[in-house]
Write a protein that holds these residues in place. Structure first.
Motif, PDB file in Angstrom:
ATOM      1  N   ALA A  86      96.997  51.762  54.930  1.00  0.00           N
ATOM      2  CA  ALA A  86      98.002  52.833  54.876  1.00  0.00           C
ATOM      3  C   ALA A  86      98.842  52.921  56.140  1.00  0.00           C
ATOM      4  O   ALA A  86      99.920  53.526  56.125  1.00  0.00           O
ATOM      5  N   ALA A  87      98.350  52.328  57.231  1.00  0.00           N
ATOM      6  CA  ALA A  87      99.045  52.397  58.528  1.00  0.00           C
ATOM      7  C   ALA A  87      99.286  50.979  59.030  1.00  0.00           C
ATOM      8  O   ALA A  87      98.542  50.468  59.875  1.00  0.00           O
ATOM      9  N   PRO A  88     100.303  50.321  58.533  1.00  0.00           N
ATOM     10  CA  PRO A  88     100.491  48.886  58.824  1.00  0.00           C
ATOM     11  C   PRO A  88     100.752  48.564  60.286  1.00  0.00           C
ATOM     12  O   PRO A  88     100.583  47.405  60.698  1.00  0.00           O
ATOM     13  N   ARG A  89     101.156  49.553  61.102  1.00  0.00           N
ATOM     14  CA  ARG A  89     101.409  49.282  62.528  1.00  0.00           C
ATOM     15  C   ARG A  89     100.214  49.631  63.407  1.00  0.00           C
ATOM     16  O   ARG A  89     100.256  49.410  64.618  1.00  0.00           O
ATOM     17  N   ALA A  90      99.154  50.172  62.814  1.00  0.00           N
ATOM     18  CA  ALA A  90      98.020  50.633  63.610  1.00  0.00           C
ATOM     19  C   ALA A  90      97.150  49.468  64.069  1.00  0.00           C
ATOM     20  O   ALA A  90      96.970  48.480  63.348  1.00  0.00           O
ATOM     21  N   ARG A  91      96.580  49.627  65.277  1.00  0.00           N
ATOM     22  CA  ARG A  91      95.614  48.676  65.815  1.00  0.00           C
ATOM     23  C   ARG A  91      94.311  49.415  66.091  1.00  0.00           C
ATOM     24  O   ARG A  91      94.318  50.605  66.451  1.00  0.00           O
ATOM     25  N   VAL A  92      93.198  48.715  65.931  1.00  0.00           N
ATOM     26  CA  VAL A  92      91.874  49.302  66.119  1.00  0.00           C
ATOM     27  C   VAL A  92      91.418  49.057  67.552  1.00  0.00           C
ATOM     28  O   VAL A  92      91.295  47.903  67.991  1.00  0.00           O
ATOM     29  N   ILE A  93      91.172  50.145  68.266  1.00  0.00           N
ATOM     30  CA  ILE A  93      90.654  50.059  69.627  1.00  0.00           C
ATOM     31  C   ILE A  93      89.134  49.985  69.555  1.00  0.00           C
ATOM     32  O   ILE A  93      88.476  50.884  69.030  1.00  0.00           O
ATOM     33  N   THR A  94      88.587  48.894  70.072  1.00  0.00           N
ATOM     34  CA  THR A  94      87.144  48.710  70.088  1.00  0.00           C
ATOM     35  C   THR A  94      86.815  47.760  71.226  1.00  0.00           C
ATOM     36  O   THR A  94      87.664  47.461  72.075  1.00  0.00           O
ATOM     37  N   THR A  95      85.580  47.279  71.262  1.00  0.00           N
ATOM     38  CA  THR A  95      85.161  46.299  72.253  1.00  0.00           C
ATOM     39  C   THR A  95      84.808  44.993  71.552  1.00  0.00           C
ATOM     40  O   THR A  95      84.741  44.930  70.314  1.00  0.00           O
ATOM     41  N   PHE A  96      84.560  43.961  72.345  1.00  0.00           N
ATOM     42  CA  PHE A  96      84.130  42.684  71.779  1.00  0.00           C
ATOM     43  C   PHE A  96      82.885  42.877  70.927  1.00  0.00           C
ATOM     44  O   PHE A  96      82.789  42.364  69.804  1.00  0.00           O
ATOM     45  N   LEU A  97      81.906  43.654  71.441  1.00  0.00           N
ATOM     46  CA  LEU A  97      80.682  43.904  70.684  1.00  0.00           C
ATOM     47  C   LEU A  97      80.969  44.733  69.446  1.00  0.00           C
ATOM     48  O   LEU A  97      80.423  44.479  68.364  1.00  0.00           O
ATOM     49  N   GLY A  98      81.827  45.752  69.572  1.00  0.00           N
ATOM     50  CA  GLY A  98      82.168  46.580  68.420  1.00  0.00           C
ATOM     51  C   GLY A  98      82.780  45.766  67.298  1.00  0.00           C
ATOM     52  O   GLY A  98      82.443  45.934  66.126  1.00  0.00           O
ATOM     53  N   MET A  99      83.682  44.846  67.664  1.00  0.00           N
ATOM     54  CA  MET A  99      84.285  43.983  66.649  1.00  0.00           C
ATOM     55  C   MET A  99      83.222  43.107  66.005  1.00  0.00           C
ATOM     56  O   MET A  99      83.203  42.921  64.781  1.00  0.00           O
ATOM     57  N   GLY A 100      82.302  42.581  66.819  1.00  0.00           N
ATOM     58  CA  GLY A 100      81.253  41.721  66.280  1.00  0.00           C
ATOM     59  C   GLY A 100      80.371  42.445  65.286  1.00  0.00           C
ATOM     60  O   GLY A 100      80.003  41.892  64.245  1.00  0.00           O
ATOM     61  N   ILE A 101      80.027  43.703  65.603  1.00  0.00           N
ATOM     62  CA  ILE A 101      79.209  44.491  64.675  1.00  0.00           C
ATOM     63  C   ILE A 101      79.963  44.733  63.371  1.00  0.00           C
ATOM     64  O   ILE A 101      79.397  44.623  62.277  1.00  0.00           O
ATOM     65  N   MET A 102      81.248  45.046  63.465  1.00  0.00           N
ATOM     66  CA  MET A 102      82.046  45.260  62.257  1.00  0.00           C
ATOM     67  C   MET A 102      82.094  44.003  61.393  1.00  0.00           C
ATOM     68  O   MET A 102      82.131  44.073  60.159  1.00  0.00           O
ATOM     69  N   MET A 103      82.065  42.843  62.019  1.00  0.00           N
ATOM     70  CA  MET A 103      82.155  41.589  61.282  1.00  0.00           C
ATOM     71  C   MET A 103      80.970  41.390  60.336  1.00  0.00           C
ATOM     72  O   MET A 103      81.055  40.618  59.373  1.00  0.00           O
ATOM     73  N   THR A 104      79.846  42.057  60.590  1.00  0.00           N
ATOM     74  CA  THR A 104      78.681  41.891  59.725  1.00  0.00           C
ATOM     75  C   THR A 104      78.860  42.592  58.382  1.00  0.00           C
ATOM     76  O   THR A 104      78.095  42.346  57.448  1.00  0.00           O
ATOM     77  N   GLU A 105      79.831  43.499  58.302  1.00  0.00           N
ATOM     78  CA  GLU A 105      80.098  44.194  57.036  1.00  0.00           C
ATOM     79  C   GLU A 105      81.361  43.661  56.383  1.00  0.00           C
ATOM     80  O   GLU A 105      81.364  43.228  55.237  1.00  0.00           O
ATOM     81  N   ARG A 106      82.448  43.701  57.128  1.00  0.00           N
ATOM     82  CA  ARG A 106      83.741  43.221  56.622  1.00  0.00           C
ATOM     83  C   ARG A 106      84.611  42.951  57.842  1.00  0.00           C
ATOM     84  O   ARG A 106      84.763  43.828  58.695  1.00  0.00           O
TER      85      ARG A 106
END
Length: 271
Positions: A86-106
């Motif tokens: 819904a927000a095509p210009r938005a970026r997700v602020i996270t960390t390297f580890l946070g992104m890695g954890i998200m990768m285990t779901e989608r």
């Protein structure tokens, strides 16, 4: 979900879940209507919640520029992929580890990720957001922040506490509880959500409270607590005692079976 403002440009999207025997756990997300609007976390991962619709009552989701993911637990990520659509210009602020954890779901789309570590800051047009590691956390990817324009601290799970009712959890303030009630709730949450606090050197742990004391935020916004206005010193004193509090011990199988029996017809009277 209940939506209400805290200060001039910050909105709470409040939700909660009942934890039997513990209380009603707030599950808040926030909207910061900065020059580059920021959404802080995206609600519960529960089928009947529509986070983007709730956000639409605050602002047009298409205008969101930043999604600050304080950490990738499922009570913080419920609407993240719908919001990215819904927000095509938005970026997700996270960390390297946070992104890695998200990768285990989608997987998060990498071109829409922005790494920000504790100690760094982000300019969102009309203010700077200063990232820090809260003293208490249940996920190693946790990053909160301090808004230097409004003097609001977004503390993720730190300072949380179960509330006595869904009404207070979703539309109240931390000050609705008596000081001793709030202290008990926050110490319970600290020992439940951050059980490691009993294993660390208490003085080294207490030293991690100093940066928050130096910030001296006017308002603390926690995922699992109603808004806390001018209560920072008191709440810091409370969580300073977490290493000395009784460890949380959850219900055992016998308690679960008793709970299940109470749901059966006549179960409560039979007990």
């Amino acid at each position: 979900m209940d939506t209400h403002k805290v200060g001039s440009d910050t909105t709470v999207i409040a939700d909660s879940l009942e934890a039997p025997g513990v209380g009603h756990i707030p599950a808040n997300a926030y909207v910061l209507t900065a020059a580059e609007p920021v959404v802080v976390d995206t609600g519960l991962s529960v089928e009947d919640r529509d986070f983007v619709a709730a956000l639409g009552g605050v602002m047009d989701p298409a205008d969101v520029r930043w999604i600050w993911l304080t950490h990738p637990d499922r009570d913080h990520t419920g609407g993240i992929f719908d919001l990215l659509d819904a927000a095509p210009r938005a970026r997700v602020i996270t960390t390297f580890l946070g992104m890695g954890i998200m990768m285990t779901e989608r997987p998060l789309p990498l071109d829409r990720v922005y790494f920000l570590n504790p100690g760094e800051s982000l300019d969102v047009g009309d203010r700077t957001l200063h990232a820090f590691r809260p003293p208490l956390f249940d996920n190693p990817a946790t990053v909160g922040f301090y808004d230097d324009r409004t003097r609001i601290c977004f503390s993720s799970d730190c300072f949380g506490g179960p509330m006595p009712s869904a009404e207070i959890a979703e539309s109240g303030h931390a000050s609705d509880l008596k000081p001793e009630e709030l202290q008990r709730a926050q110490l319970l949450w600290a020992t439940l959500d951050s059980p490691w606090v009993h294993l660390v050197d208490p003085e080294k742990y207490r030293a991690t409270l100093a940066p928050l004391a130096e910030m001296n935020p006017e308002i603390v916004l926690c995922t699992h607590l109603p808004p806390a206005v001018r209560m920072t010193d008191r709440m810091l004193r409370t969580i300073a005692g977490a290493p000395d509090a009784d460890p949380f011990v959850g219900p055992d199988q016998a308690a679960l079976e008793q709970m299940l029996a109470s749901f059966e017809p006549g179960g409560l009277t039979a007990a």
